[in-house]
Motif scaffolding. Sequence first.
Motif, PDB file in Angstrom:
ATOM      1  N   ASP A   1       7.007  57.017 -17.959  1.00  0.00           N
ATOM      2  CA  ASP A   1       6.419  58.315 -17.631  1.00  0.00           C
ATOM      3  C   ASP A   1       5.691  58.306 -16.297  1.00  0.00           C
ATOM      4  O   ASP A   1       5.190  59.349 -15.865  1.00  0.00           O
TER       5      ASP A   1
ATOM      6  N   GLN B   1       6.881  61.026 -13.582  1.00  0.00           N
ATOM      7  CA  GLN B   1       6.418  62.398 -13.781  1.00  0.00           C
ATOM      8  C   GLN B   1       4.914  62.503 -13.591  1.00  0.00           C
ATOM      9  O   GLN B   1       4.423  63.432 -12.962  1.00  0.00           O
TER      10      GLN B   1
ATOM     11  N   ASN C   1       4.345  71.802 -12.409  1.00  0.00           N
ATOM     12  CA  ASN C   1       4.420  70.343 -12.436  1.00  0.00           C
ATOM     13  C   ASN C   1       3.049  69.679 -12.542  1.00  0.00           C
ATOM     14  O   ASN C   1       2.888  68.700 -13.259  1.00  0.00           O
TER      15      ASN C   1
ATOM     16  N   ARG D   1       5.787  68.416 -20.952  1.00  0.00           N
ATOM     17  CA  ARG D   1       6.725  68.755 -19.880  1.00  0.00           C
ATOM     18  C   ARG D   1       8.000  69.363 -20.477  1.00  0.00           C
ATOM     19  O   ARG D   1       8.426  69.003 -21.571  1.00  0.00           O
TER      20      ARG D   1
ATOM     21  N   TRP E   1      12.428  69.175 -16.582  1.00  0.00           N
ATOM     22  CA  TRP E   1      11.431  68.806 -15.574  1.00  0.00           C
ATOM     23  C   TRP E   1      12.051  68.055 -14.402  1.00  0.00           C
ATOM     24  O   TRP E   1      11.661  68.264 -13.250  1.00  0.00           O
ATOM     25  N   GLU E   2      13.044  67.202 -14.670  1.00  0.00           N
ATOM     26  CA  GLU E   2      13.675  66.450 -13.574  1.00  0.00           C
ATOM     27  C   GLU E   2      14.458  67.386 -12.653  1.00  0.00           C
ATOM     28  O   GLU E   2      14.441  67.219 -11.433  1.00  0.00           O
TER      29      GLU E   2
END
Length: 148
Positions: free
Chosen positions: A37, A40, A106, A114, A118-119
């Motif tokens: 993680d 992120q 973000n 999330r 999200w990517e």
Amino acid sequence: MLSTLQVVTTVTVGLMVGVEFSVAVIMSRILDALPGDGRQQGHAHGGRLLGALMPFWYGGSLVLSAVWAVAAWDRSGTPLVVVAAGLLLLSVLMSVLLLVPINNRNKNWTPENRPADWEEQLGRWSRYHYVRVAVIIAAFTLLVTALV
């Protein structure tokens, strides 16, 4: 006085270009290489940190270049400064309309909240950011060229 304004404007925009170029080329790659993680969370932290600073930097750069254009209206190089100010305005508009909405989402994401995409959203932010960096590099180049 005009010389001081020109130097302050050029240095301010140049530093902004350096930071944004570093984010695009170096920091994103470092964050993307973090395990688990961390990627992120690193992007979220960067969004909070730089998201608080950059509105002032972008706005200040735009104001400084506009003041330079007005103060040097009758001098050679001023058309370059006007175009540079226009490009900085474009970068502000891009930021507000394209990048800030993604960044605002973000910066509040955690691994627990999330979204599934999200990517994809970070990828879209990066693509917009590359274009914005090209725009501010062009503005910086025009400001430097106006000095010589």
